[in-house]
Write a protein that holds these residues in place. Structure first.
Motif, PDB file in Angstrom:
ATOM      1  N   CYS A 257      -8.331   4.250  16.417  1.00 43.64           N
ATOM      2  CA  CYS A 257      -9.377   4.267  15.508  1.00 43.64           C
ATOM      3  C   CYS A 257     -10.453   3.522  16.103  1.00 43.64           C
ATOM      4  O   CYS A 257     -10.500   2.582  16.485  1.00 43.64           O
TER       5      CYS A 257
ATOM      6  N   CYS B 210     -11.621   0.271  13.767  1.00 43.28           N
ATOM      7  CA  CYS B 210     -10.789  -1.093  13.659  1.00 43.28           C
ATOM      8  C   CYS B 210      -9.943  -1.357  15.113  1.00 43.28           C
ATOM      9  O   CYS B 210      -9.607  -2.334  15.396  1.00 43.28           O
TER      10      CYS B 210
ATOM     11  N   GLN C  70      -7.375   0.004  16.037  1.00 36.92           N
ATOM     12  CA  GLN C  70      -5.903  -0.093  15.905  1.00 36.92           C
ATOM     13  C   GLN C  70      -5.354   1.370  16.039  1.00 36.92           C
ATOM     14  O   GLN C  70      -6.206   2.481  15.763  1.00 36.92           O
TER      15      GLN C  70
ATOM     16  N   ILE D 108      -3.639   4.699  15.250  1.00 35.55           N
ATOM     17  CA  ILE D 108      -3.218   5.734  13.647  1.00 35.55           C
ATOM     18  C   ILE D 108      -2.031   6.477  14.198  1.00 35.55           C
ATOM     19  O   ILE D 108      -1.593   7.369  15.123  1.00 35.55           O
TER      20      ILE D 108
ATOM     21  N   VAL E 101       0.216   9.700   9.543  1.00 36.07           N
ATOM     22  CA  VAL E 101      -0.664   9.044   8.734  1.00 36.07           C
ATOM     23  C   VAL E 101      -1.721   9.795   8.528  1.00 36.07           C
ATOM     24  O   VAL E 101      -2.270  10.125   9.470  1.00 36.07           O
TER      25      VAL E 101
ATOM     26  N   HIS F  47      -5.553  10.886   8.093  1.00 33.93           N
ATOM     27  CA  HIS F  47      -6.809  10.415   8.248  1.00 33.93           C
ATOM     28  C   HIS F  47      -7.881  10.947   8.791  1.00 33.93           C
ATOM     29  O   HIS F  47      -7.931  12.322   8.052  1.00 33.93           O
TER      30      HIS F  47
ATOM     31  N   HIS G  20     -10.865  10.342  15.753  1.00 34.93           N
ATOM     32  CA  HIS G  20      -9.942  10.000  14.654  1.00 34.93           C
ATOM     33  C   HIS G  20      -9.918   8.686  14.210  1.00 34.93           C
ATOM     34  O   HIS G  20      -9.861   7.553  14.760  1.00 34.93           O
ATOM     35  N   TRP G  21     -10.130   8.853  12.849  1.00 38.30           N
ATOM     36  CA  TRP G  21     -10.611   7.374  12.088  1.00 38.30           C
ATOM     37  C   TRP G  21      -9.797   7.213  10.842  1.00 38.30           C
ATOM     38  O   TRP G  21      -9.130   8.190  10.407  1.00 38.30           O
ATOM     39  N   HIS G  22      -9.239   6.015  10.582  1.00 37.02           N
ATOM     40  CA  HIS G  22      -8.533   5.750   9.393  1.00 37.02           C
ATOM     41  C   HIS G  22      -9.582   6.238   8.266  1.00 37.02           C
ATOM     42  O   HIS G  22     -10.666   5.776   8.418  1.00 37.02           O
ATOM     43  N   LYS G  23      -9.071   6.624   7.148  1.00 35.73           N
ATOM     44  CA  LYS G  23      -9.854   7.143   6.155  1.00 35.73           C
ATOM     45  C   LYS G  23     -11.088   5.797   5.659  1.00 35.73           C
ATOM     46  O   LYS G  23     -12.246   5.874   5.443  1.00 35.73           O
TER      47      LYS G  23
ATOM     48  N   CYS H  95     -11.860   3.207   7.417  1.00 31.64           N
ATOM     49  CA  CYS H  95     -12.788   2.784   8.631  1.00 31.64           C
ATOM     50  C   CYS H  95     -14.130   3.805   8.538  1.00 31.64           C
ATOM     51  O   CYS H  95     -15.117   3.231   8.694  1.00 31.64           O
ATOM     52  N   TRP H  96     -13.613   5.017   8.457  1.00 25.78           N
ATOM     53  CA  TRP H  96     -14.682   6.083   8.313  1.00 25.78           C
ATOM     54  C   TRP H  96     -15.600   5.595   7.165  1.00 25.78           C
ATOM     55  O   TRP H  96     -16.823   5.724   7.314  1.00 25.78           O
TER      56      TRP H  96
END
Length: 105
Positions: A52, A55, A57, A59, A63, A65, A80-83, A85-86
């Motif tokens: 991501c 952050c 980190q 993914i 999971v 995303h 690709h982002w965590h939700k 984080c986006w």
């Protein structure tokens, strides 16, 4: 009695959807003066490890995303982002420093 039809017939498109594919629906968002294509990816469709940019980190597979890219960029520019984080991208820094031992996915 004839069997029930579970799938729409070929050629029919859902009303009100901009574009569909095997991953989901795309929508347009404006961020930093640019148009971005944003796609939600469900956990079942997430099959690889991603990093991501919000952050820094990982993914993991499975999971849910978000995948985002600028409207006029190619597939290589998707991120690709965590939700979360986006949604918090204005408060996140994209210039995080990794340690020397951190894997680069």
């Amino acid at each position: 009695m004839s069997p029930r039809r579970n799938r729409p017939r070929g050629g029919e498109t859902p009303v009100g959807h901009e574009s569909t594919d095997r991953y989901g629906l795309d929508r347009m968002e404006t961020w930093q003066g640019e148009e971005w294509v944003v796609r939600q990816v469900g956990g079942g469709a997430a099959a690889k490890h991603y990093r991501c940019p919000g952050c820094d980190q990982e993914i993991p597979p499975g999971v849910a995303h978000v995948v985002a890219w600028q409207q006029y960029m190619g597939a290589d520019d998707r991120r690709h982002w965590h939700k979360a984080c986006w949604n918090a991208r204005d408060r996140r820094s994209a210039k995080l420093q990794r340690s020397r031992n951190a894997p680069r996915h």
